[in-house]
Design a protein around this motif. Sequence first.
Motif, PDB file in Angstrom:
ATOM      1  N   GLN A 362       1.147  -0.621   0.279  1.00  0.00           N
ATOM      2  CA  GLN A 362      -0.325  -0.292   0.039  1.00  0.00           C
ATOM      3  C   GLN A 362       1.173   1.537  -0.051  1.00  0.00           C
ATOM      4  O   GLN A 362       1.945   1.299   0.722  1.00  0.00           O
ATOM      5  N   VAL A 363       0.865   2.204  -1.127  1.00  0.00           N
ATOM      6  CA  VAL A 363       1.604   2.949  -1.171  1.00  0.00           C
ATOM      7  C   VAL A 363       1.184   4.074  -0.789  1.00  0.00           C
ATOM      8  O   VAL A 363      -0.006   5.006  -1.279  1.00  0.00           O
ATOM      9  N   ILE A 379       6.074   5.210  -9.463  1.00  0.00           N
ATOM     10  CA  ILE A 379       5.405   4.292  -8.121  1.00  0.00           C
ATOM     11  C   ILE A 379       4.020   2.479  -9.255  1.00  0.00           C
ATOM     12  O   ILE A 379       3.342   3.324  -9.962  1.00  0.00           O
ATOM     13  N   GLN A 380       4.682   2.092  -8.470  1.00  0.00           N
ATOM     14  CA  GLN A 380       4.102   0.957  -9.230  1.00  0.00           C
ATOM     15  C   GLN A 380       3.895   0.064  -7.807  1.00  0.00           C
ATOM     16  O   GLN A 380       4.503  -0.407  -7.038  1.00  0.00           O
ATOM     17  N   GLY A 381       2.584   0.313  -6.900  1.00  0.00           N
ATOM     18  CA  GLY A 381       1.811  -0.730  -6.068  1.00  0.00           C
ATOM     19  C   GLY A 381       1.203  -1.614  -6.159  1.00  0.00           C
ATOM     20  O   GLY A 381      -0.557  -1.764  -7.175  1.00  0.00           O
ATOM     21  N   GLY A 382       0.564  -2.529  -4.973  1.00  0.00           N
ATOM     22  CA  GLY A 382      -0.945  -2.419  -4.815  1.00  0.00           C
ATOM     23  C   GLY A 382      -1.766  -1.736  -5.335  1.00  0.00           C
ATOM     24  O   GLY A 382      -3.231  -1.550  -6.032  1.00  0.00           O
ATOM     25  N   VAL A 383      -2.071  -0.704  -3.578  1.00  0.00           N
ATOM     26  CA  VAL A 383      -3.102   0.148  -3.223  1.00  0.00           C
ATOM     27  C   VAL A 383      -2.626   1.067  -3.421  1.00  0.00           C
ATOM     28  O   VAL A 383      -1.490   1.419  -2.670  1.00  0.00           O
ATOM     29  N   LEU A 384      -2.704   2.816  -3.799  1.00  0.00           N
ATOM     30  CA  LEU A 384      -2.670   3.654  -3.886  1.00  0.00           C
ATOM     31  C   LEU A 384      -3.450   4.451  -3.549  1.00  0.00           C
ATOM     32  O   LEU A 384      -4.487   4.770  -3.990  1.00  0.00           O
ATOM     33  N   ALA A 403       9.438  13.199 -16.362  1.00  0.00           N
ATOM     34  CA  ALA A 403       8.420  12.323 -16.161  1.00  0.00           C
ATOM     35  C   ALA A 403       7.503  11.194 -14.712  1.00  0.00           C
ATOM     36  O   ALA A 403       8.751  11.132 -13.688  1.00  0.00           O
ATOM     37  N   VAL A 404       6.938  11.236 -14.924  1.00  0.00           N
ATOM     38  CA  VAL A 404       6.219  10.761 -13.536  1.00  0.00           C
ATOM     39  C   VAL A 404       5.150   9.717 -14.026  1.00  0.00           C
ATOM     40  O   VAL A 404       4.074   9.662 -14.926  1.00  0.00           O
ATOM     41  N   PHE A 405       5.483   8.493 -13.396  1.00  0.00           N
ATOM     42  CA  PHE A 405       3.945   7.204 -13.505  1.00  0.00           C
ATOM     43  C   PHE A 405       4.108   6.607 -12.341  1.00  0.00           C
ATOM     44  O   PHE A 405       5.031   6.475 -11.758  1.00  0.00           O
ATOM     45  N   ILE A 406       2.487   6.274 -13.044  1.00  0.00           N
ATOM     46  CA  ILE A 406       1.780   5.500 -10.884  1.00  0.00           C
ATOM     47  C   ILE A 406       1.070   4.537 -11.781  1.00  0.00           C
ATOM     48  O   ILE A 406       0.133   5.048 -12.682  1.00  0.00           O
ATOM     49  N   GLU A 407       1.150   3.785 -11.345  1.00  0.00           N
ATOM     50  CA  GLU A 407       0.442   2.546 -11.589  1.00  0.00           C
ATOM     51  C   GLU A 407      -0.208   1.549 -10.690  1.00  0.00           C
ATOM     52  O   GLU A 407       0.760   1.165  -9.544  1.00  0.00           O
ATOM     53  N   ALA A 408      -1.405   0.996 -10.224  1.00  0.00           N
ATOM     54  CA  ALA A 408      -1.812   0.492  -9.274  1.00  0.00           C
ATOM     55  C   ALA A 408      -2.997  -0.707  -9.034  1.00  0.00           C
ATOM     56  O   ALA A 408      -3.472  -0.453 -10.545  1.00  0.00           O
ATOM     57  N   GLN A 409      -2.683  -1.569  -8.705  1.00  0.00           N
ATOM     58  CA  GLN A 409      -4.266  -2.317  -8.434  1.00  0.00           C
ATOM     59  C   GLN A 409      -5.595  -1.601  -7.835  1.00  0.00           C
ATOM     60  O   GLN A 409      -6.296  -2.147  -8.796  1.00  0.00           O
ATOM     61  N   GLN A 410      -4.869  -0.865  -7.501  1.00  0.00           N
ATOM     62  CA  GLN A 410      -6.928   0.020  -6.470  1.00  0.00           C
ATOM     63  C   GLN A 410      -5.809   1.303  -6.574  1.00  0.00           C
ATOM     64  O   GLN A 410      -5.047   1.623  -5.777  1.00  0.00           O
ATOM     65  N   ALA A 411      -6.794   2.334  -6.547  1.00  0.00           N
ATOM     66  CA  ALA A 411      -6.352   3.970  -6.134  1.00  0.00           C
ATOM     67  C   ALA A 411      -7.330   4.389  -5.075  1.00  0.00           C
ATOM     68  O   ALA A 411      -8.734   4.450  -5.387  1.00  0.00           O
ATOM     69  N   ALA A 430      -2.078   4.533 -14.632  1.00  0.00           N
ATOM     70  CA  ALA A 430      -2.800   3.424 -14.762  1.00  0.00           C
ATOM     71  C   ALA A 430      -3.520   2.563 -13.638  1.00  0.00           C
ATOM     72  O   ALA A 430      -2.758   2.160 -12.560  1.00  0.00           O
ATOM     73  N   TRP A 431      -4.326   2.777 -13.764  1.00  0.00           N
ATOM     74  CA  TRP A 431      -5.079   1.980 -12.224  1.00  0.00           C
ATOM     75  C   TRP A 431      -6.680   2.243 -12.862  1.00  0.00           C
ATOM     76  O   TRP A 431      -7.381   2.570 -13.501  1.00  0.00           O
ATOM     77  N   PRO A 432      -7.491   0.546 -12.762  1.00  0.00           N
ATOM     78  CA  PRO A 432      -8.795   1.095 -12.532  1.00  0.00           C
ATOM     79  C   PRO A 432      -9.797   2.344 -12.008  1.00  0.00           C
ATOM     80  O   PRO A 432      -9.855   2.562 -11.523  1.00  0.00           O
TER      81      PRO A 432
END
Length: 549
Positions: A362-363, A379-384, A403-411, A430-432
């Motif tokens: 969790q980030v 930032i690539q994490g499970g929950v943002l 550049a800034v890139f943020i990816e999570a399975q949930q945000a 990139a997140w749902p």
Amino acid sequence: MDEARLRVTQEAFEAFLSDVAFMSKSRKLPTVLFGRTGAIQDAWIVCSDQINVPVLEIGYYAKDRALDFARARLNVAVPNNPHAEACSRAVSLLLDGLRKDTTQDGDRFAGYAPVIQAVADRVAASGNPSTLIAQLQKGEHPVTLQSVVDAILSREHQKLSSIVLEEKRIAEQLYLPKEQLSRLGARVYGGIAPQLIQMCAQDTQTYSSALETWVPEHPFLDGNNRPSSAVFAAVIAAAALQNESIAAKALAAELAKGAASNPFLSEFYFSGRDSSFLPPEHVGIVYSSIRARLSLGDSASLLVDGSDDGSDEGLLRAEIEIGTVRADGTNNRVLRFSSEQAGTLKLGSHVQDVEINAPHAQVEIGGAKEVVLVAPVVIQGGVLSIAAEKVVLEAIPNSSDAAVFIEAQQANVSLISSVPILNGVSLSVAWPGSSAHPWTNFSTNPTESSDPRLEEALRRFRKFVISFRSHSKGSLKRFKDKLDHERMTKGSGRSVLDHMMKTGVVTLDGEMYTLHPQELTRQADASYLSCMARRFSDGTIRFVTEAIS
């Protein structure tokens, strides 16, 4: 006045002051009373009814006056000292070193009387000041911030000799450094003071009365329940973070400071701690503190690498690396810690040059109304979670990694209602649900491969590319040890790096690798930004496939 007030009742103390004021009316010479803020305020209230009483404050000493104060202290500690000149030289060097180490604090630490006294006492007790001078000239640090702090805490403990306890033996257990810091933390962060140890009723009353004077007037406080300097604020915060009753309040206060983080917190953080382990909740404040001590032209970066091997152990494990690079290329450091993906990785409200690869973590970003992300940030994490109302993205001028890139399975980003403000930065998320307002224009779909071997190689390729940082004249460089580390070259990593070297995408220049953006485009049909956003073209996939063939 402080010790006098402890030994008698308030009524007797005021009667004494009234007598002093009465007797002073007929004196030709002035009467001078010394004490800390609280005692002096009490004395002024009583005496000013009978006589005009000016109040003079002993402030922070500038460099020359601090040295005069220290020399005077030395003369008292060691009268007729045959090594007086060497002692004076040692004190001067030590105070200069402390002043240099605490530039951000001005005179509030190196010019603070208890600090100067601690330095003078250290030199007086050395017996051979020439040895101290030799150590300092070699670049060693015989007197550190920690040793000065310890000396002041020890001096405060000695105040127990000014009160009379029925049970003499308990004095050794009272007002020790840990208790002092617990009580200071409770005042600064609004917590509950620690309970007293078991003692007789008379000693409880005596000690409690003493604490009512000692704690508010502690050298680490300014008289208003605030730390008297940034150094002492860091000491109190570091201890509070280990105190369950106020740790959450201390952490929230440090996270909210953003770019104004305390530069000395990292100096004291590991005192009494396992220096090889950094809890995920504290990663952001320690990193921000290290960044706060950087000089102009210096840089620092944070890497959090969590395992994604799928095992129970892997789900919990994480490695942390904080690197600092000096502007002149000397004294570069890499600090490595172990951590875990359980808990919440808290980065604070000012995030700069950060790479998080923790698929099960969790980030949390934020802690203030506004979050500032300074590229490059990955930032690539499970929950943002973004605990802020506004997001601002910035970059160092003329940098090649903006550049800034943020990816999570949930945000959890519901607090953000306005479109992020971009100042010369590329943003990809990139997140749902990332295609919804206000992230619509920044939402991306990372490239996925059904071939596990190719997928792993693409991750390695991307990891190599985005690990480079802007260097002099806009070039992208990274230290050789960083890219050759087992964490980078495991799996297909070595094959990918060798292929990048063979095709000229990356070259080795002494102790640093250089990434050539033109060759990256020509050979792999890729760019720093496309790799950051995990968008791989057919040409990139072909290039990586060649590397593992």
